[in-house]
Write a protein that holds these residues in place. Structure first.
Motif, PDB file in Angstrom:
ATOM      1  N   THR A   1       0.832  -1.203   0.000  1.00  0.00           N
ATOM      2  CA  THR A   1       0.000   0.000   0.000  1.00  0.00           C
ATOM      3  C   THR A   1       0.863   1.248   0.000  1.00  0.00           C
ATOM      4  O   THR A   1       0.591   2.214  -0.713  1.00  0.00           O
ATOM      5  N   THR A   2       1.919   1.244   0.817  1.00  0.00           N
ATOM      6  CA  THR A   2       2.820   2.391   0.882  1.00  0.00           C
ATOM      7  C   THR A   2       3.521   2.620  -0.448  1.00  0.00           C
ATOM      8  O   THR A   2       3.656   3.761  -0.903  1.00  0.00           O
TER       9      THR A   2
ATOM     10  N   ASP B   1       2.450   1.832  -3.414  1.00  0.00           N
ATOM     11  CA  ASP B   1       1.469   2.355  -4.361  1.00  0.00           C
ATOM     12  C   ASP B   1       1.228   3.839  -4.104  1.00  0.00           C
ATOM     13  O   ASP B   1       1.186   4.641  -5.044  1.00  0.00           O
ATOM     14  N   SER B   2       1.067   4.206  -2.832  1.00  0.00           N
ATOM     15  CA  SER B   2       0.846   5.613  -2.485  1.00  0.00           C
ATOM     16  C   SER B   2       2.045   6.464  -2.896  1.00  0.00           C
ATOM     17  O   SER B   2       1.881   7.586  -3.376  1.00  0.00           O
ATOM     18  N   ARG B   3       3.252   5.946  -2.705  1.00  0.00           N
ATOM     19  CA  ARG B   3       4.462   6.692  -3.055  1.00  0.00           C
ATOM     20  C   ARG B   3       4.509   6.961  -4.553  1.00  0.00           C
ATOM     21  O   ARG B   3       4.845   8.068  -4.991  1.00  0.00           O
TER      22      ARG B   3
ATOM     23  N   ARG C   1       1.961   7.127  -6.619  1.00  0.00           N
ATOM     24  CA  ARG C   1       0.903   8.071  -6.970  1.00  0.00           C
ATOM     25  C   ARG C   1       1.316   9.511  -6.628  1.00  0.00           C
ATOM     26  O   ARG C   1       1.079  10.444  -7.407  1.00  0.00           O
TER      27      ARG C   1
ATOM     28  N   TYR D   1       7.257   8.790   2.806  1.00  0.00           N
ATOM     29  CA  TYR D   1       7.133   7.363   2.502  1.00  0.00           C
ATOM     30  C   TYR D   1       8.503   6.688   2.443  1.00  0.00           C
ATOM     31  O   TYR D   1       8.691   5.583   2.961  1.00  0.00           O
TER      32      TYR D   1
ATOM     33  N   LEU E   1      -4.356  10.329  -7.219  1.00  0.00           N
ATOM     34  CA  LEU E   1      -4.246  10.238  -5.761  1.00  0.00           C
ATOM     35  C   LEU E   1      -5.497   9.626  -5.138  1.00  0.00           C
ATOM     36  O   LEU E   1      -5.405   8.891  -4.146  1.00  0.00           O
TER      37      LEU E   1
ATOM     38  N   GLY F   1      -5.808   5.830  -4.372  1.00  0.00           N
ATOM     39  CA  GLY F   1      -4.935   5.201  -3.386  1.00  0.00           C
ATOM     40  C   GLY F   1      -5.648   4.874  -2.091  1.00  0.00           C
ATOM     41  O   GLY F   1      -6.881   4.886  -2.002  1.00  0.00           O
ATOM     42  N   ASP F   2      -4.867   4.588  -1.056  1.00  0.00           N
ATOM     43  CA  ASP F   2      -5.376   4.200   0.262  1.00  0.00           C
ATOM     44  C   ASP F   2      -6.106   5.382   0.908  1.00  0.00           C
ATOM     45  O   ASP F   2      -5.493   6.398   1.232  1.00  0.00           O
TER      46      ASP F   2
ATOM     47  N   ASP G   1      -4.845   6.643   4.453  1.00  0.00           N
ATOM     48  CA  ASP G   1      -3.477   7.151   4.563  1.00  0.00           C
ATOM     49  C   ASP G   1      -3.512   8.670   4.726  1.00  0.00           C
ATOM     50  O   ASP G   1      -3.849   9.395   3.791  1.00  0.00           O
TER      51      ASP G   1
ATOM     52  N   LEU H   1      -1.240  10.571   2.256  1.00  0.00           N
ATOM     53  CA  LEU H   1      -1.844  10.647   0.925  1.00  0.00           C
ATOM     54  C   LEU H   1      -3.046  11.582   0.933  1.00  0.00           C
ATOM     55  O   LEU H   1      -3.289  12.321  -0.017  1.00  0.00           O
TER      56      LEU H   1
END
Length: 330
Positions: free
Chosen positions: A49-50, A52-54, A56, A104, A178, A181-182, A185, A188
């Motif tokens: 998850t992290t 993926d967020s990074r 994005r 991140y 964005l 994403g999670d 978070d 994010l």
């Protein structure tokens, strides 16, 4: 907090019945199983998850940073505060998105002797910083708008409209990146609200440009900028409060000590008393709990420890808990 907190990737030994070597050895074995059988799936999901967020956040930073230059040029040429404010917002967005990305990256660093929790909270610190920046930015926009209302300036509505339309397109793309994403978070979410503020700024600039082209009323530009600034300020305050609560080790929602005590006492056989409950969070998705349980006469200390942890995991979604078990004699 008066009690020492355990490292995030290891479970502190629990106190079983005194004088029972078997119970102590069994507890140690279970702690080992907790680390290597209980956490890997959770940690792997968190890492994915992290990552993926990074990605994005990095892509959104490239988009906003690139178009920011066009908005600065367009704002200067047209004389539009809405465009200049949006460009300033995009500048802070680019910096904030890079800050989120750095949060991140640092958060991925492993724990060491000096930092038993590692750098996991860096993304929370980045989210808190972004929230404060949103509020400061909103204040600056309002300040500039007041000056523009008192001293109106000539605005080129056509140039303003074209640049604002391009900005809206870029912001929609960045927002969609964005938003996928999670949603839990905070880091994010802070980046998302920066881009959402840009998107609203672009909409405001388009509306203001249309009013100026249609009616010639140039005050529409600073007035709409103020409305956007107010929305951005509220988002910044909310994010800063949520991140600040975590940084101050506040109790996560749903993990109030009274609720935990009542639930364990009512639903876990062998629990005579629950005390010294402390609940906090390393990040918004990693709650931690420590507590002390007094076993009822005849109850197995080791079984009680396991049952309490299982109840915390099932009912309160706590994957990491340190449970100290005392016998009635203690």
């Amino acid at each position: 907090m008066s009690e020492q907190k355990p490292p995030p990737d290891c479970t502190a030994p629990d106190v079983a019945a005194p004088g029972s070597a078997h119970a102590h050895a069994h507890a140690h074995g279970l702690a080992h199983d907790h680390d290597h059988a209980g956490h890997p799936h959770h940690e792997h999901h968190s890492d994915m998850t992290t990552a993926d967020s990074r990605r994005r956040v990095a892509l959104a930073a490239v988009l906003t940073g690139t178009f920011m230059i066009a908005e600065v040029v367009g704002g200067v040429i047209s004389g539009s505060l809405a465009l200049i404010a949006d460009a300033a917002h995009m500048l802070t967005d680019t910096g904030s998105l890079l800050l989120a990305w750095l949060g991140y990256k640092l958060g991925e660093r492993p724990a060491d002797a000096a930092r038993s929790y590692g750098f996991a909270r860096m993304k929370i610190l980045a989210a808190f910083t972004n929230g404060i920046l949103l509020v400061i930015l909103a204040g600056w926009i309002v300040w500039e708008a007041i000056h523009r209302i008192l001293e109106p300036v000539e605005i080129m509505g056509g140039v303003m409209l074209g640049i604002a339309a391009g900005g809206l397109l870029i912001n929609i793309i960045a927002f969609r990146i964005l938003h996928g994403g999670d949603t839990d978070d905070l880091n994010l979410k802070g980046a998302l609200w920066h881009v959402a503020g840009d998107l609203l700024g672009s909409v405001a600039a388009i509306v203001a440009a249309g009013i100026i082209l249609w009616t010639g009323w140039v005050l529409a530009d600073p007035i709409l900028s103020v409305l956007v600034a107010i929305l951005v300020a509220f988002a910044g305050i909310r994010i800063a409060r949520q991140a600040g609560h975590i940084l101050l080790e506040g109790t996560p929602p749903g993990l109030e000590p009274a609720a935990i005590i009542a639930d364990l006492t009512a639903h876990v056989p062998g629990v005579a008393k629950v005390a010294h409950v402390h609940a906090w969070a390393l990040t918004e998705s990693r709650p931690l709990v420590t507590l002390e349980v007094t076993a009822a006469p005849g109850a197995s200390a080791e079984q009680l420890r396991r049952d309490v942890k299982a109840r915390l995991a099932h009912t309160f979604k706590v994957s990491h808990a340190t449970v100290e078990v005392l016998t009635s004699a203690e």
